[in-house]
Design an enzyme around this catalytic site. Structure first.
Site, PDB file in Angstrom:
ATOM      1  N   GLY A 248       6.133  34.643 -12.912  1.00 55.06           N
ATOM      2  CA  GLY A 248       5.764  35.947 -12.365  1.00 55.06           C
ATOM      3  C   GLY A 248       4.283  36.212 -12.239  1.00 55.06           C
ATOM      4  O   GLY A 248       3.888  37.305 -11.823  1.00 55.06           O
ATOM      5  N   PRO A 291       5.870  29.265 -14.309  1.00 50.87           N
ATOM      6  CA  PRO A 291       5.193  29.725 -13.090  1.00 50.87           C
ATOM      7  C   PRO A 291       5.662  28.953 -11.861  1.00 50.87           C
ATOM      8  O   PRO A 291       5.843  27.744 -11.919  1.00 50.87           O
ATOM      9  CB  PRO A 291       3.716  29.431 -13.376  1.00 50.87           C
ATOM     10  CG  PRO A 291       3.727  28.323 -14.387  1.00 50.87           C
ATOM     11  CD  PRO A 291       5.008  28.467 -15.181  1.00 50.87           C
ATOM     12  N   GLY A 292       5.893  29.671 -10.776  1.00 56.48           N
ATOM     13  CA  GLY A 292       6.219  29.031  -9.507  1.00 56.48           C
ATOM     14  C   GLY A 292       5.124  29.351  -8.514  1.00 56.48           C
ATOM     15  O   GLY A 292       4.270  28.527  -8.173  1.00 56.48           O
ATOM     16  N   ARG A 293       5.097  30.629  -8.104  1.00 56.23           N
ATOM     17  CA  ARG A 293       4.130  31.100  -7.110  1.00 56.23           C
ATOM     18  C   ARG A 293       2.685  30.737  -7.483  1.00 56.23           C
ATOM     19  O   ARG A 293       1.915  30.302  -6.637  1.00 56.23           O
ATOM     20  CB  ARG A 293       4.256  32.624  -7.003  1.00 56.23           C
ATOM     21  CG  ARG A 293       3.506  33.235  -5.828  1.00 56.23           C
ATOM     22  CD  ARG A 293       3.454  34.757  -5.971  1.00 56.23           C
ATOM     23  NE  ARG A 293       4.716  35.364  -6.311  1.00 56.23           N
ATOM     24  CZ  ARG A 293       5.622  35.772  -5.417  1.00 56.23           C
ATOM     25  NH1 ARG A 293       5.382  35.647  -4.145  1.00 56.23           N
ATOM     26  NH2 ARG A 293       6.762  36.313  -5.818  1.00 56.23           N
ATOM     27  N   ARG A 330       9.126  35.977   4.298  1.00 54.29           N
ATOM     28  CA  ARG A 330       8.640  37.013   3.366  1.00 54.29           C
ATOM     29  C   ARG A 330       8.200  38.312   4.051  1.00 54.29           C
ATOM     30  O   ARG A 330       8.518  39.389   3.552  1.00 54.29           O
ATOM     31  CB  ARG A 330       7.546  36.449   2.460  1.00 54.29           C
ATOM     32  CG  ARG A 330       8.040  35.266   1.607  1.00 54.29           C
ATOM     33  CD  ARG A 330       7.054  34.863   0.524  1.00 54.29           C
ATOM     34  NE  ARG A 330       6.964  35.836  -0.549  1.00 54.29           N
ATOM     35  CZ  ARG A 330       5.991  36.686  -0.706  1.00 54.29           C
ATOM     36  NH1 ARG A 330       4.977  36.700   0.136  1.00 54.29           N
ATOM     37  NH2 ARG A 330       6.015  37.566  -1.681  1.00 54.29           N
ATOM     38  N   CYS A 361      14.346  35.874  18.066  1.00 59.24           N
ATOM     39  CA  CYS A 361      14.886  37.032  18.786  1.00 59.24           C
ATOM     40  C   CYS A 361      15.205  38.131  17.804  1.00 59.24           C
ATOM     41  O   CYS A 361      16.371  38.374  17.460  1.00 59.24           O
ATOM     42  CB  CYS A 361      16.138  36.615  19.521  1.00 59.24           C
ATOM     43  SG  CYS A 361      15.727  35.759  21.008  1.00 59.24           S
ATOM     44  N   GLU A 362      14.176  38.784  17.351  1.00 57.71           N
ATOM     45  CA  GLU A 362      14.312  39.764  16.275  1.00 57.71           C
ATOM     46  C   GLU A 362      13.017  40.558  16.254  1.00 57.71           C
ATOM     47  O   GLU A 362      11.943  39.979  16.047  1.00 57.71           O
ATOM     48  CB  GLU A 362      14.475  38.972  14.971  1.00 57.71           C
ATOM     49  CG  GLU A 362      14.778  39.743  13.747  1.00 57.71           C
ATOM     50  CD  GLU A 362      16.271  39.709  13.399  1.00 57.71           C
ATOM     51  OE1 GLU A 362      16.738  40.741  12.956  1.00 57.71           O
ATOM     52  OE2 GLU A 362      16.920  38.677  13.606  1.00 57.71           O
ATOM     53  N   TYR A 390       7.664  30.146  -1.730  1.00 53.86           N
ATOM     54  CA  TYR A 390       8.751  30.866  -1.075  1.00 53.86           C
ATOM     55  C   TYR A 390       8.571  30.934   0.444  1.00 53.86           C
ATOM     56  O   TYR A 390       8.972  31.893   1.085  1.00 53.86           O
ATOM     57  CB  TYR A 390       8.918  32.266  -1.691  1.00 53.86           C
ATOM     58  CG  TYR A 390       9.068  32.219  -3.201  1.00 53.86           C
ATOM     59  CD1 TYR A 390      10.232  31.734  -3.784  1.00 53.86           C
ATOM     60  CD2 TYR A 390       8.025  32.606  -4.044  1.00 53.86           C
ATOM     61  CE1 TYR A 390      10.365  31.648  -5.164  1.00 53.86           C
ATOM     62  CE2 TYR A 390       8.155  32.526  -5.428  1.00 53.86           C
ATOM     63  CZ  TYR A 390       9.321  32.049  -5.970  1.00 53.86           C
ATOM     64  OH  TYR A 390       9.446  31.961  -7.331  1.00 53.86           O
TER      65      TYR A 390
END
Ligand code: LLP
Length: 441
Positions: A248, A291-293, A330, A361-362, A390
């Protein structure tokens, strides 16, 4: 312009990452392409490990591979002396293919399937982070079946929820994850684990949130867990030897994001653990984090090529790129913000604000709103910073768009670590419609 890690603007006025000209990378690999600054990932991992070492604390720093997993990334995590957090059979399989030492693998998840757990038991992973009673029961059966003992942590929900600068402390957390502390679920899980001859309860786990910029939430979580230790010690004879405080730790995506240095998070957390352990006269547990991010986030940059544009007078100037929510979900999912530059004209003054649209297409497929850039043209290369976490891991094939390749750069060298998906890959799992004869209709 905020440049991360080894990124700089070179003599040609181009963005350079890891000593490699990003415009050359775009030419060589095509766009979109994810580029990872390996030196920065090394630095991030080192900072966490060193922080514990400086404090003389026995620790494990596990890379949360959900942030970005591929064989080369897992191999790098191993080279950096990290442990590995996996949350699915797929992430575990990647670790196995990468030759990651299984004893340093921790398996997470709130609904691990029996097959996934069996795969992990057979592989001999280091530890299961057990999420619920159903898993505990299945793990007991599995370890009996395989004549083995599995080490576990119990995931707890301490009622602390942290996000950015805010943290909320609640009595009971309304979460799908883990055993609740207040209602006594953790007590019961400890009892079951301690009574079992097939699981070895090492300690407890909690994860309070993501993209956190301050230490208070971590300290509070430690205090909450310790407030129960006296009781467990007295009533259940249990004192955790491991305390895993999850991940986190925040990173800087845009101006105004103010992450702390890794050492600050660790110092505050370790101080809280030490203080609480002294108070209760118990041994200081090993501290594990995930930790990842903060290991991969700011090391990643996505390069896009600009295509069409649409200027609505006095309203907005849209610039479209050759990717979008398929490689970076994200912004659409969390209104996440990013910064970017024209990689091929990085020294030129920004003159206008452009809004960067993806090609899906969004209407919600927007990557950046109101990004100051020089007057941009089609064929310019747009670099979007901080896409390492991510991004690729949540990439998808919406509109049947192939996923981009991933390139590692370091010391002037670039290495392709994930191939670009091809149109053949897109239809690889598809099967043709069975033609029915008139008689069978
Ligand atoms: N440990 C556990 C148990 C987790 O659930 C997570 C993230 C981590 C560690 C790593 O957290 P980090 O250090 O990366 O913040 N897709 C979202 C983030 C989801 C995080 C899920 N759990 C995003 O793009 O912001």
């Amino acid at each position: 312009m905020h440049l991360h890690g080894t990124s700089k603007i070179n003599d040609r006025g181009h963005l350079e990452i890891g000593g490699v000209d990003s415009v050359e990378l775009a030419k060589k690999y095509g766009t979109p392409v994810f580029v990872y600054d390996v030196a920065l990932m090394r630095q991030r991992a080192y900072d966490f490990k060193q922080a514990f070492q400086d404090l003389g604390i026995t620790a494990q720093v596990a890379y949360a591979s959900k942030a970005f997993s591929c064989v080369a990334m897992v191999q790098l995590a191993n080279e950096l002396g990290l442990s590995l957090d996996v949350v699915s059979g797929g992430e575990l399989h990647t670790a196995m293919v990468a030759g990651f030492p299984m004893e340093r693998v921790h398996f997470h998840g709130n609904n691990k399937s029996y097959q996934e757990m069996e795969m992990a038991v057979e592989a001999g992973i280091g530890c299961f982070v057990v999420d619920n009673f159903y898993e505990l029961e299945q793990l007991e059966q599995l370890s009996k079946k395989h004549g083995t003992i599995v080490s576990i942590l119990l995931r707890t929900t301490p009622g602390v929820e942290a996000h950015t600068h805010e943290y909320i402390s609640t009595g009971q957390e309304d979460s799908k994850f883990g055993f609740d502390l207040i209602s006594g679920q953790v007590d019961r899980a400890i009892q079951i684990s301690e009574a079992s001859s097939h699981v070895n309860l090492l300690g407890l786990h909690c994860h309070i949130g993501s993209q956190i910029f301050e230490t208070r939430g971590f300290v509070l979580a430690v205090e909450k867990i310790f407030s129960f230790i006296q009781k467990w010690k007295k009533e259940l004879g249990f004192v955790p030897t491991v305390l895993n405080l999850g991940g986190g730790f925040g990173i800087r995506y845009v101006e105004g994001d103010t992450p702390l240095p890794a050492a600050d998070y660790i110092k505050a957390t370790v101080a809280a653990v030490k203080q609480q352990a002294e108070l209760l006269e118990v041994d200081i547990p090993e501290i594990w984090i995930e930790p990842g991010r903060s290991i991969v986030g700011d090391a990643g940059t996505t390069l896009y090529t600009l295509g069409s544009q649409k200027e609505i007078p006095n309203v907005r100037h849209y610039l479209s790129v050759d990717g979008g929510m398929t490689d970076n979900l994200r912004p659409a999912l969390y209104q996440a913000e990013y910064e970017g530059v024209l990689a091929n004209r990085a020294t030129e003054e920004a003159t206008e604000k452009f809004s960067i649209a993806g090609k899906c297409c969004e209407s919600g497929d927007m990557l950046i709103w109101d990004l100051p850039l020089p007057k941009a043209n089609h064929e310019d290369i747009l670099a979007v910073f901080c896409t390492g976490a991510y991004g690729y891991s949540m990439a998808n094939n919406y509109n049947r768009i192939p996923r981009p390749p991933v390139v590692f750069v370091e010391d002037g060298e670039d290495t392709l670590v994930v191939n670009r998906e091809t149109y053949e890959d897109i239809v690889r799992l598809d099967l043709p419609l069975l033609v029915k004869t008139k008689e069978t209709i």
